[in-house]
Scaffold this motif. Structure first.
Motif, PDB file in Angstrom:
ATOM      1  N   GLN A 137       0.923  -0.707   0.216  1.00 56.54           N
ATOM      2  CA  GLN A 137      -0.156   0.230  -0.215  1.00 56.54           C
ATOM      3  C   GLN A 137       0.765   1.538  -0.087  1.00 56.54           C
ATOM      4  OE1 GLN A 137      -3.239   0.214   3.521  1.00 56.54           O
ATOM      5  NE2 GLN A 137      -3.893   2.154   2.230  1.00 56.54           N
ATOM      6  N   ALA A 138       1.857   1.729   0.942  1.00 60.17           N
ATOM      7  CA  ALA A 138       2.802   2.653   1.041  1.00 60.17           C
ATOM      8  C   ALA A 138       3.650   2.615  -0.443  1.00 60.17           C
ATOM      9  CB  ALA A 138       4.010   2.329   1.996  1.00 60.17           C
ATOM     10  N   LEU A 139       3.745   1.601  -1.345  1.00 63.71           N
ATOM     11  CA  LEU A 139       4.217   1.549  -2.113  1.00 63.71           C
ATOM     12  C   LEU A 139       4.204   1.994  -3.105  1.00 63.71           C
ATOM     13  CD1 LEU A 139       6.864  -1.283  -3.020  1.00 63.71           C
ATOM     14  CD2 LEU A 139       7.107   0.257  -2.802  1.00 63.71           C
ATOM     15  N   LEU A 140       1.933   1.586  -3.579  1.00 65.29           N
ATOM     16  CA  LEU A 140       1.003   2.698  -4.249  1.00 65.29           C
ATOM     17  C   LEU A 140       0.779   3.637  -4.564  1.00 65.29           C
ATOM     18  CD1 LEU A 140      -1.065  -0.757  -4.689  1.00 65.29           C
ATOM     19  CD2 LEU A 140      -0.120   0.513  -6.068  1.00 65.29           C
ATOM     20  N   GLY A 141       0.958   3.988  -2.710  1.00 63.14           N
ATOM     21  CA  GLY A 141       0.348   5.524  -2.647  1.00 63.14           C
ATOM     22  C   GLY A 141       1.638   6.669  -2.923  1.00 63.14           C
ATOM     23  N   PHE A 142       2.976   6.201  -3.079  1.00 62.67           N
ATOM     24  CA  PHE A 142       3.920   6.667  -3.850  1.00 62.67           C
ATOM     25  C   PHE A 142       4.343   6.444  -4.867  1.00 62.67           C
ATOM     26  CE2 PHE A 142       8.164   6.873  -5.478  1.00 62.67           C
ATOM     27  CZ  PHE A 142       8.593   7.946  -4.469  1.00 62.67           C
ATOM     28  N   ALA A 143       3.404   5.460  -5.691  1.00 64.26           N
ATOM     29  CA  ALA A 143       3.553   6.194  -6.658  1.00 64.26           C
ATOM     30  C   ALA A 143       2.365   6.892  -7.969  1.00 64.26           C
ATOM     31  CB  ALA A 143       3.583   3.948  -7.870  1.00 64.26           C
ATOM     32  N   GLY A 144       1.445   6.472  -7.470  1.00 63.12           N
ATOM     33  CA  GLY A 144       0.593   8.043  -7.345  1.00 63.12           C
ATOM     34  C   GLY A 144       0.186   8.573  -6.716  1.00 63.12           C
ATOM     35  N   LEU A 145       1.156   9.578  -5.874  1.00 57.77           N
ATOM     36  CA  LEU A 145       1.428  10.894  -5.850  1.00 57.77           C
ATOM     37  C   LEU A 145       2.306  11.959  -7.057  1.00 57.77           C
ATOM     38  CD1 LEU A 145       1.514  13.048  -3.668  1.00 57.77           C
ATOM     39  CD2 LEU A 145       3.809  11.770  -2.799  1.00 57.77           C
ATOM     40  N   ALA A 146       3.530   9.715  -6.955  1.00 59.54           N
ATOM     41  CA  ALA A 146       4.450  10.788  -8.233  1.00 59.54           C
ATOM     42  C   ALA A 146       4.003  10.891  -9.682  1.00 59.54           C
ATOM     43  CB  ALA A 146       5.535   9.932  -8.602  1.00 59.54           C
ATOM     44  N   ALA A 147       3.091  10.000  -9.716  1.00 54.01           N
ATOM     45  CA  ALA A 147       2.206  10.177 -10.929  1.00 54.01           C
ATOM     46  C   ALA A 147       1.299  11.941 -11.086  1.00 54.01           C
ATOM     47  CB  ALA A 147       1.283   9.086 -11.425  1.00 54.01           C
ATOM     48  N   VAL A 148       1.388  12.275 -10.266  1.00 55.17           N
ATOM     49  CA  VAL A 148       0.275  13.042 -10.403  1.00 55.17           C
ATOM     50  C   VAL A 148       1.179  14.280 -10.381  1.00 55.17           C
ATOM     51  CG1 VAL A 148      -1.298  15.098  -8.287  1.00 55.17           C
ATOM     52  CG2 VAL A 148      -1.589  12.509  -8.627  1.00 55.17           C
ATOM     53  N   LEU A 149       2.373  14.253  -9.402  1.00 60.62           N
ATOM     54  CA  LEU A 149       3.648  15.317  -9.312  1.00 60.62           C
ATOM     55  C   LEU A 149       3.454  15.080 -11.073  1.00 60.62           C
ATOM     56  CD1 LEU A 149       4.905  14.955  -5.931  1.00 60.62           C
ATOM     57  CD2 LEU A 149       3.103  16.974  -7.048  1.00 60.62           C
ATOM     58  N   LEU A 150       3.971  14.663 -11.507  1.00 59.66           N
ATOM     59  CA  LEU A 150       5.223  14.516 -13.037  1.00 59.66           C
ATOM     60  C   LEU A 150       3.410  15.300 -14.341  1.00 59.66           C
ATOM     61  CD1 LEU A 150       6.705  10.926 -12.567  1.00 59.66           C
ATOM     62  CD2 LEU A 150       7.629  13.429 -12.933  1.00 59.66           C
ATOM     63  N   ARG A 151       2.730  14.214 -13.718  1.00 56.70           N
ATOM     64  CA  ARG A 151       1.525  14.870 -14.733  1.00 56.70           C
ATOM     65  C   ARG A 151       1.525  16.426 -14.457  1.00 56.70           C
ATOM     66  NH1 ARG A 151      -3.632  12.672 -13.777  1.00 56.70           N
ATOM     67  NH2 ARG A 151      -3.775  13.937 -12.037  1.00 56.70           N
ATOM     68  N   ASP A 152       1.425  17.176 -13.553  1.00 61.49           N
ATOM     69  CA  ASP A 152       1.575  19.228 -13.057  1.00 61.49           C
ATOM     70  C   ASP A 152       2.304  19.059 -13.989  1.00 61.49           C
ATOM     71  OD1 ASP A 152      -1.016  18.266 -12.064  1.00 61.49           O
ATOM     72  OD2 ASP A 152      -0.069  18.245  -9.816  1.00 61.49           O
ATOM     73  N   ARG A 153       3.163  18.488 -13.434  1.00 61.61           N
ATOM     74  CA  ARG A 153       4.542  19.611 -14.277  1.00 61.61           C
ATOM     75  C   ARG A 153       4.607  19.474 -15.960  1.00 61.61           C
ATOM     76  NH1 ARG A 153      11.091  16.569 -12.715  1.00 61.61           N
ATOM     77  NH2 ARG A 153      12.000  18.608 -14.029  1.00 61.61           N
ATOM     78  N   ALA A 154       4.294  18.231 -15.962  1.00 61.92           N
ATOM     79  CA  ALA A 154       4.193  17.825 -17.435  1.00 61.92           C
ATOM     80  C   ALA A 154       3.224  18.751 -18.322  1.00 61.92           C
ATOM     81  CB  ALA A 154       3.537  16.397 -18.234  1.00 61.92           C
ATOM     82  N   GLN A 155       1.868  19.233 -18.122  1.00 59.58           N
ATOM     83  CA  GLN A 155       1.221  20.070 -18.159  1.00 59.58           C
ATOM     84  C   GLN A 155       1.224  21.606 -17.704  1.00 59.58           C
ATOM     85  OE1 GLN A 155      -2.369  19.628 -15.711  1.00 59.58           O
ATOM     86  NE2 GLN A 155      -2.992  17.675 -17.288  1.00 59.58           N
ATOM     87  N   THR A 156       2.095  21.805 -16.610  1.00 60.69           N
ATOM     88  CA  THR A 156       2.951  22.800 -16.889  1.00 60.69           C
ATOM     89  C   THR A 156       3.539  23.417 -18.227  1.00 60.69           C
ATOM     90  OG1 THR A 156       2.917  23.056 -14.746  1.00 60.69           O
ATOM     91  CG2 THR A 156       3.932  24.417 -15.061  1.00 60.69           C
ATOM     92  N   TYR A 157       4.543  22.538 -18.606  1.00 59.30           N
ATOM     93  CA  TYR A 157       5.410  22.203 -19.474  1.00 59.30           C
ATOM     94  C   TYR A 157       4.663  22.662 -20.924  1.00 59.30           C
ATOM     95  CZ  TYR A 157       9.288  20.943 -22.127  1.00 59.30           C
ATOM     96  OH  TYR A 157      10.532  21.228 -23.779  1.00 59.30           O
ATOM     97  N   GLU A 158       3.943  21.729 -21.115  1.00 57.91           N
ATOM     98  CA  GLU A 158       3.165  22.169 -22.605  1.00 57.91           C
ATOM     99  C   GLU A 158       1.947  23.750 -22.506  1.00 57.91           C
ATOM    100  OE1 GLU A 158       0.426  19.571 -22.395  1.00 57.91           O
ATOM    101  OE2 GLU A 158       1.220  17.796 -22.451  1.00 57.91           O
TER     102      GLU A 158
END
Length: 55
Positions: free
Chosen positions: A17-38
């Protein structure tokens, strides 16, 4: 099921559960970063008709 095996199963589930939570947080942060870059790329592009003519 004895106590040691139950503790091992619960520990593994908590770890997963901790690994999945970390992966979910990383996905959200990377998606926001990609949208900002676009958005920054879109603001760099000139508006209006393009001067490039393709034949």
């Amino acid at each position: 099921m004895n106590t040691k095996s139950a503790a091992a199963v619960l520990s593994a589930l908590l770890y997963a559960q901790a690994l999945l939570g970390f992966a979910g947080l990383a996905a959200v942060l990377l998606r926001d970063r990609a949208q900002t870059y676009e958005v920054s790329l879109a603001s760099d592009m000139p508006s209006g008709p393009s001067a490039l003519v393709v034949r």
